[in-house]
Write an enzyme that holds these catalytic residues in place. Structure first.
Site, PDB file in Angstrom:
ATOM      1  N   HIS A  32     -82.508 -66.144 107.432  1.00 53.89           N
ATOM      2  CA  HIS A  32     -81.944 -64.981 106.750  1.00 53.89           C
ATOM      3  C   HIS A  32     -82.861 -64.665 105.581  1.00 53.89           C
ATOM      4  O   HIS A  32     -83.350 -65.583 104.922  1.00 53.89           O
ATOM      5  CB  HIS A  32     -80.532 -65.315 106.255  1.00 53.89           C
ATOM      6  CG  HIS A  32     -79.784 -64.133 105.719  1.00 53.89           C
ATOM      7  ND1 HIS A  32     -80.004 -63.622 104.467  1.00 53.89           N
ATOM      8  CD2 HIS A  32     -78.810 -63.383 106.273  1.00 53.89           C
ATOM      9  CE1 HIS A  32     -79.197 -62.596 104.281  1.00 53.89           C
ATOM     10  NE2 HIS A  32     -78.470 -62.423 105.348  1.00 53.89           N
ATOM     11  N   ASP A  87     -74.231 -64.665 112.029  1.00 53.71           N
ATOM     12  CA  ASP A  87     -74.041 -64.424 113.458  1.00 53.71           C
ATOM     13  C   ASP A  87     -73.835 -65.712 114.252  1.00 53.71           C
ATOM     14  O   ASP A  87     -73.168 -65.717 115.282  1.00 53.71           O
ATOM     15  CB  ASP A  87     -75.251 -63.682 114.034  1.00 53.71           C
ATOM     16  CG  ASP A  87     -75.441 -62.337 113.353  1.00 53.71           C
ATOM     17  OD1 ASP A  87     -74.463 -61.598 113.267  1.00 53.71           O
ATOM     18  OD2 ASP A  87     -76.552 -62.066 112.896  1.00 53.71           O
TER      19      ASP A  87
HETATM   20  C1  LIG Z   1     -83.315 -63.088 110.081  1.00 50.05           C
HETATM   21  C2  LIG Z   1     -84.829 -63.170 110.091  1.00 50.05           C
HETATM   22  C3  LIG Z   1     -85.413 -61.870 110.646  1.00 50.05           C
HETATM   23  C4  LIG Z   1     -85.340 -63.377 108.643  1.00 50.05           C
HETATM   24  O1  LIG Z   1     -86.728 -63.376 108.688  1.00 50.05           O
HETATM   25  P1  LIG Z   1     -87.686 -63.459 107.394  1.00 50.05           P
HETATM   26  O2  LIG Z   1     -86.906 -63.561 106.150  1.00 50.05           O
HETATM   27  O3  LIG Z   1     -88.646 -62.348 107.518  1.00 50.05           O
HETATM   28  O4  LIG Z   1     -88.376 -64.837 107.535  1.00 50.05           O
HETATM   29  P2  LIG Z   1     -89.791 -65.043 108.156  1.00 50.05           P
HETATM   30  O5  LIG Z   1     -89.919 -64.236 109.404  1.00 50.05           O
HETATM   31  O6  LIG Z   1     -90.799 -64.817 107.068  1.00 50.05           O
HETATM   32  O7  LIG Z   1     -89.765 -66.591 108.537  1.00 50.05           O
HETATM   33  C5  LIG Z   1     -90.112 -67.640 107.637  1.00 50.05           C
HETATM   34  C6  LIG Z   1     -90.443 -68.871 108.460  1.00 50.05           C
HETATM   35  O8  LIG Z   1     -89.260 -69.355 109.098  1.00 50.05           O
HETATM   36  C7  LIG Z   1     -89.400 -69.310 110.516  1.00 50.05           C
HETATM   37  N1  LIG Z   1     -88.155 -68.809 111.083  1.00 50.05           N
HETATM   38  C8  LIG Z   1     -87.329 -67.891 110.539  1.00 50.05           C
HETATM   39  N2  LIG Z   1     -86.267 -67.691 111.325  1.00 50.05           N
HETATM   40  C9  LIG Z   1     -86.437 -68.520 112.393  1.00 50.05           C
HETATM   41  C10 LIG Z   1     -85.665 -68.770 113.526  1.00 50.05           C
HETATM   42  N3  LIG Z   1     -84.517 -68.129 113.745  1.00 50.05           N
HETATM   43  N4  LIG Z   1     -86.115 -69.680 114.418  1.00 50.05           N
HETATM   44  C11 LIG Z   1     -87.266 -70.335 114.208  1.00 50.05           C
HETATM   45  N5  LIG Z   1     -88.037 -70.140 113.127  1.00 50.05           N
HETATM   46  C12 LIG Z   1     -87.630 -69.237 112.234  1.00 50.05           C
HETATM   47  C13 LIG Z   1     -90.539 -68.343 110.783  1.00 50.05           C
HETATM   48  O9  LIG Z   1     -91.190 -68.636 112.001  1.00 50.05           O
HETATM   49  C14 LIG Z   1     -91.417 -68.596 109.593  1.00 50.05           C
HETATM   50  O10 LIG Z   1     -92.156 -69.776 109.796  1.00 50.05           O
HETATM   51  P3  LIG Z   1     -93.729 -69.822 109.462  1.00 50.05           P
HETATM   52  O11 LIG Z   1     -93.774 -69.582 107.976  1.00 50.05           O
HETATM   53  O12 LIG Z   1     -94.134 -71.179 109.900  1.00 50.05           O
HETATM   54  O13 LIG Z   1     -94.318 -68.699 110.253  1.00 50.05           O
HETATM   55  C15 LIG Z   1     -85.306 -64.352 110.947  1.00 50.05           C
HETATM   56  O14 LIG Z   1     -84.799 -65.538 110.405  1.00 50.05           O
HETATM   57  C16 LIG Z   1     -84.919 -64.240 112.423  1.00 50.05           C
HETATM   58  O15 LIG Z   1     -85.611 -63.589 113.200  1.00 50.05           O
HETATM   59  N6  LIG Z   1     -83.820 -64.929 112.844  1.00 50.05           N
HETATM   60  C17 LIG Z   1     -83.400 -64.978 114.225  1.00 50.05           C
HETATM   61  C18 LIG Z   1     -82.684 -63.735 114.638  1.00 50.05           C
HETATM   62  C19 LIG Z   1     -81.316 -63.623 114.030  1.00 50.05           C
HETATM   63  O16 LIG Z   1     -80.557 -64.568 113.963  1.00 50.05           O
HETATM   64  N7  LIG Z   1     -81.015 -62.407 113.606  1.00 50.05           N
HETATM   65  C20 LIG Z   1     -79.735 -62.070 113.014  1.00 50.05           C
HETATM   66  C21 LIG Z   1     -79.854 -62.095 111.524  1.00 50.05           C
HETATM   67  S1  LIG Z   1     -78.709 -61.003 110.772  1.00 50.05           S
END
Ligand SMILES: CC(C)(COP(=O)(O)OP(=O)(O)OC[C@H]1O[C@@H](n2cnc3c(N)ncnc32)[C@H](O)[C@@H]1OP(=O)(O)O)[C@@H](O)C(=O)NCCC(=O)NCCS
Length: 144
Positions: A32, A87
């Site tokens: 998140h 979620d």
């Molecule tokens: C919610 C979300 C978009 C937030 O993303 P964000 O704040 O931009 O975080 P980042 O994309 O910068 O991720 C940071 C690190 O955590 C990892 N990470 C984040 N969410 C992850 C997940 N669900 N599974 C595995 N790794 C994850 C990324 O790969 C990244 O690792 P790295 O630095 O080695 O590349 C992301 O966590 C995600 O895609 N989650 C899964 C989808 C989901 O549950 N969506 C509903 C949310 S309301």
């Protein structure tokens, strides 16, 4: 929810998560923008709601879901230091309530509409840019 159904049980979920992580895939229901390094308080509330609902129904399938979710949470915390988002626990709560999967997102969004409309009204009243992270100033600790 689809991931939980595909996994079948807690060992299956652990296997699935490990396989996905090995392929550098994202695991649905984790991470998140704001609650990256601690549990989203709403997820914690829904986790408790799930446990209470399952206990109330005495449903063995629901009990399995609770165990699966806990396993997934433990694996992700150990492997990635990531916590469940809203979620992750909303999905099994909706499932136990018998709500069809295709309605999960619309139901979640319906709850947001009052807040979104309030933003539109505020924007119309004071036409200045404001930031998405708002500060809540209303009453606290109200009982349902
Ligand atoms: C919610 C979300 C978009 C937030 O993303 P964000 O704040 O931009 O975080 P980042 O994309 O910068 O991720 C940071 C690190 O955590 C990892 N990470 C984040 N969410 C992850 C997940 N669900 N599974 C595995 N790794 C994850 C990324 O790969 C990244 O690792 P790295 O630095 O080695 O590349 C992301 O966590 C995600 O895609 N989650 C899964 C989808 C989901 O549950 N969506 C509903 C949310 S309301």
């Amino acid at each position: 929810m689809e991931m939980l159904l595909e996994a079948g049980d807690e060992d299956g979920l652990e296997r699935l998560i490990r396989e996905k992580l090995a392929r550098k895939e994202r695991i649905m229901g984790f991470g998140h923008r704001v609650y990256m390094r601690r549990m989203d308080p709403r997820a914690q509330l829904l986790k408790e709601t799930l446990a209470a609902l399952v206990a109330q129904k005495g449903d063995p399938e629901g009990e399995k879901l609770v165990r699966m979710c806990q396993r997934g949470e433990d694996v992700m915390r150990a492997e990635k230091g990531l916590f469940p988002n809203l979620d992750y626990y909303a999905a099994p709560v909706y499932w136990v309530l018998g709500i069809p999967i295709e309605l999960y997102t619309p139901i979640f969004f319906a709850a947001r509409t009052a807040g979104l409309v309030a933003h539109v009204v505020e924007q119309h009243a004071h036409n200045r840019l404001f930031r998405p992270r708002v500060l809540y100033t209303g009453p606290r600790g109200l009982k349902p």
